[in-house]
Design an enzyme around this catalytic site. Sequence first.
Site, mmCIF file in Angstrom:
data_model
loop_
_atom_site.group_PDB
_atom_site.id
_atom_site.type_symbol
_atom_site.label_atom_id
_atom_site.label_comp_id
_atom_site.label_asym_id
_atom_site.label_seq_id
_atom_site.Cartn_x
_atom_site.Cartn_y
_atom_site.Cartn_z
ATOM 1 N N MET A 17 0.839 -1.202 0.000
ATOM 2 C CA MET A 17 0.000 0.000 0.000
ATOM 3 C C MET A 17 0.872 1.250 0.000
ATOM 4 S SD MET A 17 -3.447 -0.937 2.020
ATOM 5 C CE MET A 17 -2.838 -0.708 3.664
ATOM 6 N N GLY A 18 2.155 1.097 -0.347
ATOM 7 C CA GLY A 18 3.027 2.259 -0.465
ATOM 8 C C GLY A 18 3.530 2.768 0.872
ATOM 9 N N HIS A 77 9.401 -3.337 3.379
ATOM 10 C CA HIS A 77 9.005 -3.617 1.993
ATOM 11 C C HIS A 77 10.240 -3.977 1.155
ATOM 12 C CE1 HIS A 77 5.702 -0.708 3.235
ATOM 13 N NE2 HIS A 77 4.981 -1.729 2.805
ATOM 14 N N LYS A 92 4.962 -9.833 9.406
ATOM 15 C CA LYS A 92 4.457 -8.711 10.216
ATOM 16 C C LYS A 92 2.937 -8.804 10.331
ATOM 17 C CE LYS A 92 3.999 -4.389 11.769
ATOM 18 N NZ LYS A 92 2.795 -3.898 11.188
ATOM 19 N N ARG A 94 2.601 3.065 9.273
ATOM 20 C CA ARG A 94 1.838 3.868 10.245
ATOM 21 C C ARG A 94 2.714 4.487 11.326
ATOM 22 N NH1 ARG A 94 -2.295 -0.113 9.203
ATOM 23 N NH2 ARG A 94 -4.263 0.912 8.658
HETATM 24 P P1 AMP Z 1 1.553 -2.910 3.457
HETATM 25 O O1 AMP Z 1 2.141 -1.924 2.490
HETATM 26 O O2 AMP Z 1 1.581 -2.452 4.872
HETATM 27 O O3 AMP Z 1 0.228 -3.446 2.997
HETATM 28 O O4 AMP Z 1 2.532 -4.151 3.446
HETATM 29 C C1 AMP Z 1 2.900 -4.801 2.260
HETATM 30 C C2 AMP Z 1 3.673 -6.041 2.605
HETATM 31 O O5 AMP Z 1 4.829 -5.693 3.349
HETATM 32 C C3 AMP Z 1 2.869 -7.032 3.462
HETATM 33 O O6 AMP Z 1 3.154 -8.355 3.020
HETATM 34 C C4 AMP Z 1 3.435 -6.782 4.842
HETATM 35 O O7 AMP Z 1 3.325 -7.891 5.708
HETATM 36 C C5 AMP Z 1 4.871 -6.478 4.518
HETATM 37 N N1 AMP Z 1 5.505 -5.732 5.594
HETATM 38 C C6 AMP Z 1 5.096 -4.563 6.141
HETATM 39 N N2 AMP Z 1 5.924 -4.203 7.146
HETATM 40 C C7 AMP Z 1 6.855 -5.174 7.248
HETATM 41 C C8 AMP Z 1 7.972 -5.395 8.107
HETATM 42 N N3 AMP Z 1 8.296 -4.555 9.079
HETATM 43 N N4 AMP Z 1 8.712 -6.508 7.917
HETATM 44 C C9 AMP Z 1 8.399 -7.393 6.941
HETATM 45 N N5 AMP Z 1 7.365 -7.246 6.106
HETATM 46 C C10 AMP Z 1 6.603 -6.153 6.255
#
Ligand code: AMP
Length: 256
Positions: A20-21, A27, A138, A172
């Site tokens: 989600m950027g 990421h 996560k 966040r």
């Molecule tokens: P999001 O952009 O928050 O939807 O996350 C996209 C992907 O990145 C998802 O598969 C999350 O689980 C992963 N992700 C987010 N934060 C972390 C982190 N600190 N360590 C590993 N993977 C992460």
Amino acid sequence: MKVVTSAHELPSGCAFVPTMGALHAGHASLFTIAKKVHTNVVASIFVNPLQFEKQEDLDKYPRTPIEDIDLAANSGVTHLWLPHYSEIYPEGFSTIKAGPIANLYEGKSRPGHFDGVVTVVRRLFDLVKPNFAVFGEKDFQQLILIEEIAQGIEIVRAPIIREADGLAMSSRNVRLTPEGRSTAAVISRALSLAKSESELREMLSSEPQLTLDYADFIDEETFQPAQRDSTSVRAIVAGWINSVRLIDNMRMEARA
Ligand code: AMP
């Protein structure tokens, strides 16, 4: 790296990382893992309205498009896909329902959240048709629910990337006040030290700035409370600091 807005411009085989950027080192680690399993690494950035229960949370979700392009280009992404809403959700699109685990923990506190997640991921998978897709531990409950809808796409699990003080990286985190940010390390500290669920709860309850939602030892396979004979136990935590929802989890090896 190519930046594309339509799935038609994506390569026919790839490792895929949906996001989600507001990209960060968490990421980037997923992109690096993707690069190890396929030469084509497709990342998407789409802030999915369906998985937000509150309009306010969606509006407040951080957006850093310029920095995201830089980070993706420098972390092995070959194709960065920025889809329009109408490509993901054409008129009359149908939603899907996540499995029963979606009613527990994150899903209990965020009704409809996981239906939104599996609906977007299924749609992204249908458009990208990846060989592999990488997801972070996560969001452990999300990962389990996505494995259930993978339909032949190999799901690669990526470990949690943390800040120097242990806080799990998250888009966040930028919304925390400086004081809230330093308090937030209590979550990973408690996860690292606690030998039991009651110890975990005690450590977390001693921090007045943290409003705890749940802190549980669960069986990884079933998402039911861990039993004496559970072979794979994970501690999962969610709470709020400065009204920012924080989640974290850790595998519990036998701790004496
Ligand atoms: P999001 O952009 O928050 O939807 O996350 C996209 C992907 O990145 C998802 O598969 C999350 O689980 C992963 N992700 C987010 N934060 C972390 C982190 N600190 N360590 C590993 N993977 C992460």
